[in-house]
Design a protein around this motif. Structure first.
Motif, PDB file in Angstrom:
ATOM      1  N   LEU A  99      35.913  45.700  22.548  1.00 48.27           N
ATOM      2  CA  LEU A  99      35.950  45.749  24.012  1.00 48.27           C
ATOM      3  C   LEU A  99      34.846  46.646  24.557  1.00 48.27           C
ATOM      4  O   LEU A  99      34.149  46.269  25.518  1.00 48.27           O
ATOM      5  N   MET A 100      34.664  47.823  23.973  1.00 48.14           N
ATOM      6  CA  MET A 100      33.621  48.724  24.452  1.00 48.14           C
ATOM      7  C   MET A 100      32.240  48.101  24.303  1.00 48.14           C
ATOM      8  O   MET A 100      31.388  48.210  25.196  1.00 48.14           O
ATOM      9  N   LEU A 101      32.008  47.421  23.195  1.00 45.70           N
ATOM     10  CA  LEU A 101      30.715  46.761  22.977  1.00 45.70           C
ATOM     11  C   LEU A 101      30.473  45.693  24.035  1.00 45.70           C
ATOM     12  O   LEU A 101      29.375  45.610  24.614  1.00 45.70           O
ATOM     13  N   ARG A 102      31.484  44.878  24.297  1.00 43.00           N
ATOM     14  CA  ARG A 102      31.344  43.808  25.292  1.00 43.00           C
ATOM     15  C   ARG A 102      31.081  44.378  26.679  1.00 43.00           C
ATOM     16  O   ARG A 102      30.223  43.880  27.418  1.00 43.00           O
ATOM     17  N   LEU A 103      31.842  45.407  27.058  1.00 43.42           N
ATOM     18  CA  LEU A 103      31.714  45.952  28.402  1.00 43.42           C
ATOM     19  C   LEU A 103      30.384  46.680  28.598  1.00 43.42           C
ATOM     20  O   LEU A 103      29.763  46.581  29.664  1.00 43.42           O
ATOM     21  N   ARG A 104      29.945  47.411  27.578  1.00 49.14           N
ATOM     22  CA  ARG A 104      28.681  48.146  27.707  1.00 49.14           C
ATOM     23  C   ARG A 104      27.482  47.218  27.826  1.00 49.14           C
ATOM     24  O   ARG A 104      26.441  47.609  28.369  1.00 49.14           O
ATOM     25  N   ASN A 105      27.616  46.028  27.321  1.00 51.87           N
ATOM     26  CA  ASN A 105      26.498  45.079  27.338  1.00 51.87           C
ATOM     27  C   ASN A 105      26.648  44.025  28.427  1.00 51.87           C
ATOM     28  O   ASN A 105      25.964  43.003  28.404  1.00 51.87           O
ATOM     29  N   ALA A 106      27.545  44.281  29.388  1.00 49.61           N
ATOM     30  CA  ALA A 106      27.757  43.341  30.487  1.00 49.61           C
ATOM     31  C   ALA A 106      27.442  44.017  31.810  1.00 49.61           C
ATOM     32  O   ALA A 106      27.580  45.234  31.961  1.00 49.61           O
ATOM     33  N   ASP A 107      27.015  43.222  32.766  1.00 45.15           N
ATOM     34  CA  ASP A 107      26.784  43.696  34.125  1.00 45.15           C
ATOM     35  C   ASP A 107      28.134  43.692  34.849  1.00 45.15           C
ATOM     36  O   ASP A 107      28.827  42.665  34.867  1.00 45.15           O
ATOM     37  N   PRO A 108      28.553  44.824  35.451  1.00 48.53           N
ATOM     38  CA  PRO A 108      29.840  44.854  36.148  1.00 48.53           C
ATOM     39  C   PRO A 108      29.986  43.768  37.210  1.00 48.53           C
ATOM     40  O   PRO A 108      31.114  43.360  37.530  1.00 48.53           O
ATOM     41  N   ALA A 109      28.883  43.284  37.753  1.00 49.69           N
ATOM     42  CA  ALA A 109      28.940  42.269  38.811  1.00 49.69           C
ATOM     43  C   ALA A 109      29.136  40.864  38.263  1.00 49.69           C
ATOM     44  O   ALA A 109      29.409  39.939  39.032  1.00 49.69           O
ATOM     45  N   GLU A 110      28.990  40.693  36.950  1.00 49.61           N
ATOM     46  CA  GLU A 110      29.143  39.356  36.375  1.00 49.61           C
ATOM     47  C   GLU A 110      30.574  38.856  36.522  1.00 49.61           C
ATOM     48  O   GLU A 110      31.525  39.623  36.491  1.00 49.61           O
ATOM     49  N   GLY A 111      30.713  37.547  36.648  1.00 47.64           N
ATOM     50  CA  GLY A 111      32.026  36.944  36.744  1.00 47.64           C
ATOM     51  C   GLY A 111      32.781  37.035  35.440  1.00 47.64           C
ATOM     52  O   GLY A 111      32.204  36.964  34.351  1.00 47.64           O
ATOM     53  N   ALA A 112      34.094  37.235  35.535  1.00 44.77           N
ATOM     54  CA  ALA A 112      34.969  37.273  34.369  1.00 44.77           C
ATOM     55  C   ALA A 112      36.390  36.967  34.826  1.00 44.77           C
ATOM     56  O   ALA A 112      36.793  37.330  35.931  1.00 44.77           O
ATOM     57  N   ARG A 113      37.134  36.311  33.970  1.00 39.69           N
ATOM     58  CA  ARG A 113      38.508  35.963  34.288  1.00 39.69           C
ATOM     59  C   ARG A 113      39.317  37.200  34.684  1.00 39.69           C
ATOM     60  O   ARG A 113      39.160  38.271  34.120  1.00 39.69           O
ATOM     61  N   SER A 114      40.193  37.043  35.665  1.00 35.91           N
ATOM     62  CA  SER A 114      41.021  38.144  36.127  1.00 35.91           C
ATOM     63  C   SER A 114      42.285  37.596  36.752  1.00 35.91           C
ATOM     64  O   SER A 114      42.317  36.458  37.207  1.00 35.91           O
ATOM     65  N   TRP A 115      43.335  38.429  36.788  1.00 34.50           N
ATOM     66  CA  TRP A 115      44.564  38.041  37.464  1.00 34.50           C
ATOM     67  C   TRP A 115      44.561  38.434  38.932  1.00 34.50           C
ATOM     68  O   TRP A 115      45.521  38.161  39.666  1.00 34.50           O
ATOM     69  N   SER A 116      43.485  39.076  39.408  1.00 39.49           N
ATOM     70  CA  SER A 116      43.418  39.465  40.802  1.00 39.49           C
ATOM     71  C   SER A 116      43.510  38.246  41.711  1.00 39.49           C
ATOM     72  O   SER A 116      42.917  37.200  41.445  1.00 39.49           O
ATOM     73  N   GLY A 117      44.230  38.392  42.817  1.00 43.33           N
ATOM     74  CA  GLY A 117      44.332  37.309  43.777  1.00 43.33           C
ATOM     75  C   GLY A 117      43.072  37.120  44.598  1.00 43.33           C
ATOM     76  O   GLY A 117      42.936  36.122  45.312  1.00 43.33           O
TER      77      GLY A 117
END
Length: 277
Positions: A99-117
């Motif tokens: 998880l840390m590897l994936r998150l550190r190498n991703a842009d926070p603004a990129e789209g990703a699945r979420s349960w947020s409405g």
């Protein structure tokens, strides 16, 4: 709406550092704990159940979500739960590293699945924030299991108060709508100065997953940066740590102060009485 929400978030590097720090502390607490020791804040769990949860049930899944962003397919398979402590630690270590590897190498603004409405918050950044607070609360659980509590980071706890009110209690699925009833509560974080205005009301809609109609008490954050006490019907105040633990049903039963309209306070505590995990 979304821009206003994110304007009150902490820097994403802060969330990543917290996710790593809090996971490490939880692991440290549980590595040598009695496997059958009960977790006071989660009575149905043993220490080994708590050790399994962040690795096998949470961080492994979200590492998979980030790896398959922006739209993770419905093909995730949870890892098999090991029968021994060494195996549980291995699952946690592997999931956390991934998880840390994936998150550190991703842009926070990129789209990703979420349960947020809110579809605009289906982002890597939302996952970073949510996982930091998930790790924080389960670190608290781990410390309670061994009887060795330590203070919460004040900045992170204050952000946790807003996150809990915004999403864990105040979030809305896309199929639901919120109708305020006029009742308002000001939540004052005394050691940071944060003031959050909460509106009370009801949520209604048809849940397609359960094929059921809902109509129940609910709350929504109306203002994330209130100046002064305003005209709220009730005031809830406490330190960032006390408020965050109170909202998550951890810690002492009555760590915060509540003043104002008793009916409004009763309606607030009814909503906050719902379980969060």
């Amino acid at each position: 709406m979304t821009g206003d929400v994110q304007a009150h978030w902490l820097p994403f590097d802060t969330y990543l550092a917290a996710l790593e720090r809090e996971t490490r502390r939880a692991r440290e607490c549980l590595a040598d704990a009695d496997p059958s020791a009960r977790v006071p804040s989660c009575p149905d769990w043993s220490a080994d159940d708590l050790l399994w949860h962040p690795g096998g049930e949470v961080q492994d899944f979200w590492a998979w979500v980030i790896a398959h962003r922006p739209d993770a397919p419905a093909a995730y398979e949870e890892p098999a739960r090991p029968a021994d402590r060494a195996g549980l630690l291995h699952v946690l270590d592997h999931a956390h590293e991934d998880l840390m590897l994936r998150l550190r190498n991703a842009d926070p603004a990129e789209g990703a699945r979420s349960w947020s409405g809110d579809p605009e918050l289906h982002t890597v950044g939302f996952t970073m924030r949510r996982q930091a607070h998930e790790a924080l609360i389960h670190r608290v659980d781990a410390e309670l299991a061994i009887g060795d509590p330590t203070p919460l980071d004040t900045e992170l706890a204050a952000d946790g108060v807003l996150e809990a009110l915004d999403w864990m209690y105040g979030g809305l699925p896309r199929w639901a709508s919120f109708a305020p009833d006029g009742g308002t509560v000001l939540v004052h974080v005394t050691d940071t100065g944060h003031r959050i205005l909460v509106a009370l009301g009801r949520v209604t809609g048809h849940n397609p997953r359960d094929d059921a109609d809902i109509d129940q008490p609910h709350l929504r954050v109306a203002d994330r940066a209130v100046h002064g006490h305003g005209d709220a019907d009730a005031l809830v105040s406490g330190t960032a740590q006390d408020l965050d633990l109170w909202l998550w049903h951890r810690g002492p039963a009555h760590p915060v102060e509540m003043d104002g309209d008793e009916d409004v306070i009763d309606r607030l505590t009814t909503v906050l009485g719902e379980p969060v995990d």
